[in-house]
Design an enzyme around this catalytic site. Structure first.
Site, short mmCIF file in Angstrom:
data_model
loop_
_atom_site.label_atom_id
_atom_site.label_comp_id
_atom_site.label_asym_id
_atom_site.label_seq_id
_atom_site.Cartn_x
_atom_site.Cartn_y
_atom_site.Cartn_z
N ASP A 1 29.54 7.46 0.18
CA ASP A 1 30.64 8.05 -0.59
C ASP A 1 31.52 6.96 -1.23
OD1 ASP A 1 31.87 10.31 -1.57
OD2 ASP A 1 32.91 10.85 0.27
N ASP A 2 32.47 6.42 -0.48
CA ASP A 2 33.39 5.38 -0.98
C ASP A 2 33.51 4.34 0.13
OD1 ASP A 2 34.60 7.05 -3.38
OD2 ASP A 2 34.69 8.36 -1.63
N HIS B 1 24.75 9.28 -3.16
CA HIS B 1 26.15 9.74 -3.34
C HIS B 1 27.10 8.57 -3.14
CE1 HIS B 1 29.13 13.23 -2.90
NE2 HIS B 1 29.86 12.15 -2.72
N GLU C 1 33.27 20.37 1.60
CA GLU C 1 33.92 19.25 2.28
C GLU C 1 35.31 19.74 2.73
OE1 GLU C 1 34.95 16.02 -0.37
OE2 GLU C 1 35.16 14.54 1.24
N HIS D 1 30.27 18.42 -5.70
CA HIS D 1 30.93 18.36 -4.40
C HIS D 1 31.34 19.78 -4.00
CE1 HIS D 1 31.29 14.09 -5.22
NE2 HIS D 1 32.00 13.86 -4.13
N HIS E 1 30.45 6.73 -5.24
CA HIS E 1 31.39 6.68 -6.38
C HIS E 1 31.60 5.21 -6.74
CE1 HIS E 1 32.67 10.95 -5.85
NE2 HIS E 1 32.28 10.71 -4.62
#
Ligand code: ADE
Ligand code: ZN
Length: 328
Positions: free
Chosen positions: A273-274, A12, A195, A192, A14
């Site tokens: 994630d990021d 996961h 969250e 997603h 981005h």
């Protein structure tokens, strides 16, 4: 135990969200675009909450305007991942940002990203696969166009389809057509959920979109019956604890439910994630899991088995990656 040296798998990530701030700042300077508003004094990305984060993310992405920009980004991101021991990664790619959902332009961006990934595989020993994501707050019509672009490029490199963006926008059923289109093209599915909305929304996402994996999904912990369903059906969670703590989904690592979900038999995986937005890396995620929940080398080996099993790549690729996980 050196946690940064352990081989790692990440599902996961981005691609734009993994862009080092200096990369985006330099690209903005090359293109004479003023992006100073999205950076803090020390040079990190600056935002106030998740919804502002999405705006800053889109502003940063606005300077990535050509396939060549994405090729350079792919090399920079994979070099960073490889430096933390990542040997296999799946990344979210959005035709919205890569050619405005035009299928021909998207194919060019994808070819450039793929070529850069192949070079990184040779030079840095990391394998990448792609998952197209539609952006939820761009609406269901754009999600349909995105799914069509994804379907046309589905194959052994572009392996999945998913949905990111503002979880509070619309309902899962609004996006069922896009997910059905992707499924019919042979793409594996993730979305997603859980969250920013709770267990009920994870359940609605499973029912309407029928994904094999859920991005985050952690708020399933609020409903024990749903936790049982995830465990029984083997629905894999792409958990990003550092992201959740930084964005305030949970107040601390200790309060994060990843360990309780794992103890309940839910297949959990770990991702960043990021990473630069959330000041994390895969090494830091491992470090914090070790420090807060006592995950040891054996736990990380088990994590690798679950993650490789949940990966969307071909069985041949899995066999090759499995070999790199064995002690030499
Ligand atoms: N896009 C990039 N990061 C995201 C996240 N954590 N949730 C939803 N959409 C995203
Ligand atoms: Zn995400």
């Amino acid at each position: 135990m050196s946690l940064s040296a352990l081989p790692k798998l990440e599902l996961h990530l981005h691609l734009e969200g993994a862009a080092p701030p200096a990369f985006i700042r330099d690209l903005a300077a090359e293109k004479h675009v003023d992006l100073s508003g999205i950076f803090a004094e020390g040079g990190a990305y600056s935002y106030t909450d998740f919804w502002h984060f999405l705006k800053v993310y889109e502003a940063a992405t606005s300077v990535l305007t050509t396939p060549e920009d994405y090729a350079r980004l792919t090399r920079a991101v994979l070099a960073e991942s490889a430096a933390h021991g990542v040997v296999y990664s799946e990344t979210f790619l959005s035709p919205d940002f890569c050619g405005g959902r035009d299928p021909a332009a998207w194919a060019e961006y994808l070819a450039a990203i793929r070529e850069a990934a192949e070079a990184a595989e040779r030079d840095d020993g990391i394998t990448l696969r792609g998952i197209v994501t539609c952006i939820r707050h761009f609406g269901p019509d754009k999600a349909k166009e995105t799914a069509v672009a994804a379907a046309e490029t589905a194959g052994d490199w572009l392996v999945g389809f998913g949905m990111a963006g503002d979880e509070r926008a619309g309902e899962p059923a609004d996006f069922a057509w896009a997910f059905d289109c992707a499924r019919e093209a042979g793409l594996r599915l993730t979305t997603h959920a859980g969250e920013w909305r709770g267990a009920e929304h994870v359940r609605a996402s499973l029912d309407a979109l029928r994904p094999e994996r859920v991005g985050h999904g952690v708020r399933a912990i609020e409903d024990p019956a749903l936790v049982d369903r995830l465990a029984e059906d083997g629905i894999v969670l792409e958990v990003c604890p550092g992201s959740n703590v930084t964005l305030g989904v949970y107040p601390s690592w200790q309060a994060h439910p990843i360990d309780r979900l794992r103890e309940s038999g839910v297949p959990v995986t770990v991702s960043t994630d990021d990473p630069p937005f959330f000041h994390t890396t895969m090494s830091r995620e491992y470090e914090m899991l070790n420090r807060n929940f006592g995950w040891d080398e054996e736990a990380f080996k088990e994590l690798n088995r679950i993650t490789l099993d949940a990966a969307f790549c071909t069985p041949e690729t899995k066999t090759r990656i499995a070999k790199t996980l064995e002690p030499s």
